[in-house]
Scaffold this motif. Structure first.
Motif, PDB file in Angstrom:
ATOM      1  N   GLN A 161       0.831  -1.210   0.000  1.00 51.99           N
ATOM      2  CA  GLN A 161       0.000   0.000   0.000  1.00 51.99           C
ATOM      3  C   GLN A 161       0.864   1.258   0.000  1.00 51.99           C
ATOM      4  N   GLU A 164       2.465   1.730  -3.471  1.00 51.70           N
ATOM      5  CA  GLU A 164       1.470   2.241  -4.410  1.00 51.70           C
ATOM      6  C   GLU A 164       1.153   3.706  -4.154  1.00 51.70           C
ATOM      7  N   LYS A 165       1.158   4.100  -2.893  1.00 53.04           N
ATOM      8  CA  LYS A 165       0.852   5.488  -2.535  1.00 53.04           C
ATOM      9  C   LYS A 165       1.901   6.454  -3.069  1.00 53.04           C
ATOM     10  N   TYR A 166       3.179   6.056  -2.988  1.00 47.20           N
ATOM     11  CA  TYR A 166       4.254   6.983  -3.318  1.00 47.20           C
ATOM     12  C   TYR A 166       4.893   6.750  -4.693  1.00 47.20           C
ATOM     13  N   ASP A 169       4.598   9.502  -7.309  1.00 45.21           N
ATOM     14  CA  ASP A 169       4.957  10.847  -6.852  1.00 45.21           C
ATOM     15  C   ASP A 169       6.188  11.321  -7.623  1.00 45.21           C
TER      16      ASP A 169
END
Length: 385
Positions: A161, A164-166, A169
């Motif tokens: 998770q 996937e979040k970063y 970016d």
């Protein structure tokens, strides 16, 4: 004296909470240790294969390396005049063992972990570290300019998770996932096969795995959990130490040749430290070959580790171990100290491990097994818990 009052008060507080530490002089022989005239079975050594206690190995090495021909100091860093032939020979041995990948040596596992991460990281790097990684890796992260996030211990869903979040970016150009293969305090393992699969899904992710407690004791050739699960080629930064099962001193990195060259030019603890003496490197090279051949010792260690962990759980203690490091978690620091004193009186040298080395309320006896120990010994230990 007023300037020292603060430090004395802190020491007093540590003593009151059962967290005061001090050095203890000892003598060791085989599986036993003697302290203040008391001889005990040594359950706190990291000599997992019993090779450091093997006098015949020392004699064999001395026959091959007469003292009159040995340098006991390198007298400078490797980049000056400290790069003796022994370094090149041992790194070549390691490279051959680890599928032809590049190898680089360090003065210690601590030097290794506080040096590699800062050298490879910048402000566009995100380090994702398991919550229970060793203090040396935490210090390496703190010395870096990278952003960092800790993922829940061995929770690869949480790690995924975060990736996937970063991952998309634009301020993050690379991510380094940092973990141990066998964790030094709980004795449990990460799922290296699953970690590799996660890494392969994301272009920006590199994998940093510390095998300090796995090298020598896992895998067909004793090359660690990466050897056991056949993922040596898939881990970007595979590190370990020689000060435990390998009965020597120092650390190593297995990596791509580009990373090796980059670290030689950027890693401060490597550049600015006097190199280990050639005699130590020669011994590491010698003993490493013995480690790879120590299949009988590995099998015995695995068997007694499983048996002890089952016996401790049956006794009612929490022990998450799947390895030769078997904690007996008791909770309070003072309880751990008292339990340690009790088992020592019964002839077993098991030390208490307390915060901040482990999380609060998880103080424990840390049983560190070696192949010199027999299960009859451990049955007597369990009986006195």
């Amino acid at each position: 004296m007023a300037l020292l009052d603060y430090y004395q008060q802190q020491l007093d507080q540590l003593k009151q909470t059962g967290n005061l530490r001090q050095f203890t002089v000892n003598q060791q022989q085989g599986a036993y240790i003697e302290i203040a005239g008391r001889k005990m079975l040594n359950l706190s050594s990291n000599d997992y294969l019993g090779l450091a206690a093997h006098s015949q190995l020392r004699e064999e090495f001395q026959d091959q390396h007469p003292i009159s021909r040995c340098y006991f100091s390198s007298s400078s860093s490797r980049l000056l005049t400290g790069n003796f032939e022994e370094y090149e020979q041992f790194e070549d041995s390691l490279s051959q063992a680890f599928l032809g990948r590049a190898a680089l040596l360090f003065n210690s596992g601590y030097h290794m972990n506080i040096g590699i991460l800062p050298a490879l990281s910048d402000s566009k790097t995100l380090i994702l570290a398991d919550k229970l990684v060793h203090a040396s890796m935490i210090d390496g992260i703190r010395l870096s300019t990278a952003k960092y996030v800790r993922y829940r211990h061995n929770d690869l869903q949480h790690l995924t998770q975060l990736i996937e979040k970063y991952h998309d970016d634009p301020q993050i150009e690379r991510m380094i996932v940092v973990t141990e293969s066998i964790f030094s305090m709980d004795g449990d393992e990460t799922d290296l096969t699953a970690l590799v699969r996660i890494k392969q899904r994301f272009d920006k992710v590199m994998l940093y795995v510390d095998e300090a407690h796995a090298i020598g004791v896992r895998g067909e050739d004793g090359l660690g959990c990466a050897d056991q699960y056949k993922v040596i080629a898939d881990i970007d930064l595979l590190v370990g130490t020689f000060g435990k099962a390998c009965a020597s001193i120092g650390g190593y990195l297995i990596c791509d040749p580009i990373i090796r060259r980059y670290l030689i030019n950027t890693m401060r603890p490597l550049i600015f430290s006097t190199a280990l003496p050639p005699i130590n490197i020669a011994w590491s090279d010698f003993i490493f070959k013995k480690v790879m051949a120590a299949k009988t010792e590995r099998l015995h260690l695995h068997k007694i580790s499983q048996d002890l962990q089952k016996a401790i759980v049956a006794k009612g203690y929490h022990s998450p171990s799947t390895s030769h490091i078997v904690p007996i978690i008791v909770g309070a620091s003072q309880t751990a100290v008292e339990k340690s004193q009790s088992v020592q009186q019964h002839g077993f040298y098991a030390m208490p491990v307390r915060p901040p080395t482990v999380p609060r309320h998880s103080a424990r006896l840390r049983i560190s097994l070696t192949s010199l120990i027999q299960f009859d010994d451990l049955q007597r230990l369990v009986a006195c818990l």
